[in-house]
Write a protein that holds these residues in place. Sequence first.
Motif, PDB file in Angstrom:
ATOM      1  N   GLY A  36       0.826  -1.212   0.000  1.00 42.92           N
ATOM      2  CA  GLY A  36       0.000   0.000   0.000  1.00 42.92           C
ATOM      3  C   GLY A  36       0.851   1.249   0.000  1.00 42.92           C
ATOM      4  O   GLY A  36       0.524   2.240  -0.650  1.00 42.92           O
ATOM      5  N   GLY A  37       1.981   1.181   0.728  1.00 38.24           N
ATOM      6  CA  GLY A  37       2.886   2.313   0.814  1.00 38.24           C
ATOM      7  C   GLY A  37       3.719   2.526  -0.431  1.00 38.24           C
ATOM      8  O   GLY A  37       4.475   3.511  -0.504  1.00 38.24           O
ATOM      9  N   MET A  38       3.633   1.635  -1.390  1.00 34.43           N
ATOM     10  CA  MET A  38       4.279   1.836  -2.683  1.00 34.43           C
ATOM     11  C   MET A  38       3.270   2.330  -3.720  1.00 34.43           C
ATOM     12  O   MET A  38       3.556   3.233  -4.502  1.00 34.43           O
ATOM     13  CB  MET A  38       4.922   0.541  -3.170  1.00 34.43           C
ATOM     14  N   ALA A  39       2.076   1.755  -3.714  1.00 36.31           N
ATOM     15  CA  ALA A  39       1.083   2.083  -4.736  1.00 36.31           C
ATOM     16  C   ALA A  39       0.572   3.514  -4.610  1.00 36.31           C
ATOM     17  O   ALA A  39       0.521   4.260  -5.601  1.00 36.31           O
ATOM     18  CB  ALA A  39      -0.085   1.097  -4.643  1.00 36.31           C
ATOM     19  N   VAL A  40       0.200   3.936  -3.409  1.00 37.20           N
ATOM     20  CA  VAL A  40      -0.407   5.263  -3.239  1.00 37.20           C
ATOM     21  C   VAL A  40       0.590   6.397  -3.505  1.00 37.20           C
ATOM     22  O   VAL A  40       0.244   7.371  -4.192  1.00 37.20           O
ATOM     23  CB  VAL A  40      -1.049   5.398  -1.841  1.00 37.20           C
ATOM     24  N   PRO A  41       1.841   6.334  -3.010  1.00 43.24           N
ATOM     25  CA  PRO A  41       2.794   7.410  -3.354  1.00 43.24           C
ATOM     26  C   PRO A  41       3.072   7.504  -4.850  1.00 43.24           C
ATOM     27  O   PRO A  41       3.206   8.607  -5.392  1.00 43.24           O
ATOM     28  CB  PRO A  41       4.063   7.020  -2.591  1.00 43.24           C
ATOM     29  N   ALA A  42       3.167   6.351  -5.519  1.00 44.46           N
ATOM     30  CA  ALA A  42       3.398   6.369  -6.964  1.00 44.46           C
ATOM     31  C   ALA A  42       2.230   7.038  -7.683  1.00 44.46           C
ATOM     32  O   ALA A  42       2.432   7.859  -8.589  1.00 44.46           O
ATOM     33  CB  ALA A  42       3.597   4.945  -7.479  1.00 44.46           C
ATOM     34  N   LEU A  43       1.005   6.702  -7.285  1.00 44.01           N
ATOM     35  CA  LEU A  43      -0.175   7.326  -7.893  1.00 44.01           C
ATOM     36  C   LEU A  43      -0.236   8.822  -7.577  1.00 44.01           C
ATOM     37  O   LEU A  43      -0.615   9.632  -8.434  1.00 44.01           O
ATOM     38  CB  LEU A  43      -1.445   6.635  -7.390  1.00 44.01           C
ATOM     39  N   THR A  44       0.141   9.190  -6.348  1.00 46.58           N
ATOM     40  CA  THR A  44       0.164  10.600  -5.969  1.00 46.58           C
ATOM     41  C   THR A  44       1.129  11.383  -6.852  1.00 46.58           C
ATOM     42  O   THR A  44       0.810  12.470  -7.360  1.00 46.58           O
ATOM     43  CB  THR A  44       0.574  10.747  -4.493  1.00 46.58           C
ATOM     44  N   TYR A  45       2.323  10.824  -7.047  1.00 49.34           N
ATOM     45  CA  TYR A  45       3.327  11.473  -7.902  1.00 49.34           C
ATOM     46  C   TYR A  45       2.810  11.616  -9.334  1.00 49.34           C
ATOM     47  O   TYR A  45       2.962  12.673  -9.956  1.00 49.34           O
ATOM     48  CB  TYR A  45       4.615  10.661  -7.878  1.00 49.34           C
ATOM     49  N   LEU A  46       2.205  10.561  -9.848  1.00 46.70           N
ATOM     50  CA  LEU A  46       1.706  10.594 -11.226  1.00 46.70           C
ATOM     51  C   LEU A  46       0.570  11.606 -11.393  1.00 46.70           C
ATOM     52  O   LEU A  46       0.446  12.237 -12.450  1.00 46.70           O
ATOM     53  CB  LEU A  46       1.245   9.195 -11.639  1.00 46.70           C
ATOM     54  N   LEU A  47      -0.262  11.772 -10.371  1.00 48.73           N
ATOM     55  CA  LEU A  47      -1.340  12.758 -10.440  1.00 48.73           C
ATOM     56  C   LEU A  47      -0.791  14.179 -10.554  1.00 48.73           C
ATOM     57  O   LEU A  47      -1.387  15.043 -11.203  1.00 48.73           O
ATOM     58  CB  LEU A  47      -2.238  12.651  -9.204  1.00 48.73           C
ATOM     59  N   VAL A  48       0.355  14.414  -9.930  1.00 50.66           N
ATOM     60  CA  VAL A  48       0.963  15.750  -9.966  1.00 50.66           C
ATOM     61  C   VAL A  48       1.711  15.984 -11.274  1.00 50.66           C
ATOM     62  O   VAL A  48       1.729  17.096 -11.802  1.00 50.66           O
ATOM     63  CB  VAL A  48       1.916  15.936  -8.760  1.00 50.66           C
ATOM     64  N   THR A  49       2.325  14.935 -11.830  1.00 52.90           N
ATOM     65  CA  THR A  49       3.263  15.113 -12.952  1.00 52.90           C
ATOM     66  C   THR A  49       2.756  14.584 -14.291  1.00 52.90           C
ATOM     67  O   THR A  49       3.507  14.591 -15.270  1.00 52.90           O
ATOM     68  CB  THR A  49       4.590  14.414 -12.637  1.00 52.90           C
ATOM     69  N   TYR A  50       1.500  14.116 -14.366  1.00 57.31           N
ATOM     70  CA  TYR A  50       1.062  13.407 -15.573  1.00 57.31           C
ATOM     71  C   TYR A  50       1.101  14.277 -16.837  1.00 57.31           C
ATOM     72  O   TYR A  50       1.159  13.757 -17.950  1.00 57.31           O
ATOM     73  CB  TYR A  50      -0.349  12.824 -15.375  1.00 57.31           C
ATOM     74  N   PRO A 226       9.618  18.085  -7.688  1.00 56.98           N
ATOM     75  CA  PRO A 226       9.748  18.108  -6.227  1.00 56.98           C
ATOM     76  C   PRO A 226       8.407  18.072  -5.502  1.00 56.98           C
ATOM     77  O   PRO A 226       8.297  17.431  -4.448  1.00 56.98           O
ATOM     78  CB  PRO A 226      10.497  19.424  -5.955  1.00 56.98           C
ATOM     79  N   LEU A 227       7.383  18.707  -6.070  1.00 56.75           N
ATOM     80  CA  LEU A 227       6.067  18.680  -5.423  1.00 56.75           C
ATOM     81  C   LEU A 227       5.492  17.270  -5.428  1.00 56.75           C
ATOM     82  O   LEU A 227       4.937  16.807  -4.421  1.00 56.75           O
ATOM     83  CB  LEU A 227       5.117  19.641  -6.144  1.00 56.75           C
ATOM     84  N   GLY A 228       5.615  16.569  -6.559  1.00 56.33           N
ATOM     85  CA  GLY A 228       5.123  15.195  -6.634  1.00 56.33           C
ATOM     86  C   GLY A 228       5.830  14.285  -5.648  1.00 56.33           C
ATOM     87  O   GLY A 228       5.206  13.429  -5.002  1.00 56.33           O
ATOM     88  N   ILE A 229       7.153  14.466  -5.499  1.00 51.24           N
ATOM     89  CA  ILE A 229       7.917  13.639  -4.557  1.00 51.24           C
ATOM     90  C   ILE A 229       7.515  13.953  -3.121  1.00 51.24           C
ATOM     91  O   ILE A 229       7.287  13.045  -2.310  1.00 51.24           O
ATOM     92  CB  ILE A 229       9.428  13.861  -4.758  1.00 51.24           C
ATOM     93  N   MET A 230       7.423  15.246  -2.789  1.00 52.82           N
ATOM     94  CA  MET A 230       7.047  15.638  -1.420  1.00 52.82           C
ATOM     95  C   MET A 230       5.665  15.109  -1.047  1.00 52.82           C
ATOM     96  O   MET A 230       5.478  14.535   0.035  1.00 52.82           O
ATOM     97  CB  MET A 230       7.082  17.160  -1.277  1.00 52.82           C
ATOM     98  N   LEU A 231       4.695  15.297  -1.934  1.00 53.28           N
ATOM     99  CA  LEU A 231       3.346  14.807  -1.639  1.00 53.28           C
ATOM    100  C   LEU A 231       3.309  13.287  -1.574  1.00 53.28           C
ATOM    101  O   LEU A 231       2.585  12.704  -0.759  1.00 53.28           O
ATOM    102  CB  LEU A 231       2.366  15.313  -2.696  1.00 53.28           C
ATOM    103  N   GLY A 232       4.107  12.632  -2.419  1.00 48.44           N
ATOM    104  CA  GLY A 232       4.174  11.174  -2.372  1.00 48.44           C
ATOM    105  C   GLY A 232       4.698  10.682  -1.041  1.00 48.44           C
ATOM    106  O   GLY A 232       4.178   9.702  -0.473  1.00 48.44           O
ATOM    107  N   LEU A 233       5.727  11.358  -0.501  1.00 47.05           N
ATOM    108  CA  LEU A 233       6.331  10.940   0.771  1.00 47.05           C
ATOM    109  C   LEU A 233       5.501  11.356   1.980  1.00 47.05           C
ATOM    110  O   LEU A 233       5.317  10.572   2.911  1.00 47.05           O
ATOM    111  CB  LEU A 233       7.747  11.529   0.888  1.00 47.05           C
ATOM    112  N   VAL A 234       4.999  12.588   1.965  1.00 48.84           N
ATOM    113  CA  VAL A 234       4.332  13.137   3.150  1.00 48.84           C
ATOM    114  C   VAL A 234       2.862  12.732   3.231  1.00 48.84           C
ATOM    115  O   VAL A 234       2.323  12.527   4.321  1.00 48.84           O
ATOM    116  CB  VAL A 234       4.461  14.678   3.168  1.00 48.84           C
TER     117      VAL A 234
END
Length: 336
Positions: A36-50, A226-234
């Motif tokens: 779960g901790g891999m899927a949701v951050p990846a999707l979060t990053y993709l939503l920001v950078t798509y 950087p925003l996609g990474i930060m939101l993915g992690l936080v």
Amino acid sequence: MTLFFLLIILEIKKEMVSGHLSSMRQIALPLIGALGGMAVPALTYLLVTYKHAEAVHGWAIPVATDAAFTLPVIMALGTRVSAGARAWLMALAIFDDVLGIVVIALFYGSALYWPALAGVLCVTTAMIAANRLGCRSLWVYSACCLLLWGMLLSSGLHPTLAGVITGLCLPAQPRATDTEQITPLEKVSSALTPFVTWLVLPLFGFMNVGVSLAGVHMGTLLAPVPLGIMLGLVVGKPVGVFGATILSFQLRIAPAPAATSVKMLFGLSLLCGIGFTISLFIAGLAFKDVDTMVSAKLGIFAGSVIAALAGWCWLRCLPVTQRSQYSANLAAMSGK
């Protein structure tokens, strides 16, 4: 980094043989949380950078939790984190790192070279056979690890997989006829721990943390990468880890860690956003452009620091006296 991942695999194998992961249900909980901790951050990053083709390639940067940097935080919290919760978090971080290596091998390798892959299969089979036949010589496994590293490098897969494969093949239990009860796994783990802790990780950090802060402002951190990474992690990390863990309780797939409350699990899920070593590693593979790489590093540092502070503050402010009350509710939820 091959030695770093070898040590990680040895630690998780020890827990699986005679520790907190010695049953399938105990293994299931951190594994589900890691997924779960891999899927949701990846999707979060993709939503920001798509909308940005080049940035999308870094989707895997926020997926891994850094075990080396998470452990000092929970150790500093002392009794505010129960032993069961500490084991759960470290197992989750280790699974995260191993799955991160699989992601690197599958998505960030070059074109596959099949003759070298055939060699990898042969050497891996030889190590498995050596284990089954009772071979305890570290020279044999060391030579096989070196061969694997070279073949993986030629094959197009990432050579750090050599550490993962070797760690899985090392004998974890002594033979009945052995006069010395120290296993090859324990010998290698004991020898590697100070080397990796005091040389490999600092050297890796020294080679990768060079980021100039000249001209950096809030607008820099709001760029897509950087925003996609930060939101993915936080955000993505705690949502994925905590959500998957609570779901596994509701479905009665796995029991809750001993003496652990829902609030404590949430605080530990916040700490899962510390993604330093593996995130830097993946960023170096994902981006070749210097400016994009610098932006990615800024996102990793900012997100990891925010996650560490948020998790520490949450757990530090959590009343220890409430632990037993919430632990009972959590245990009932998980059918323990």
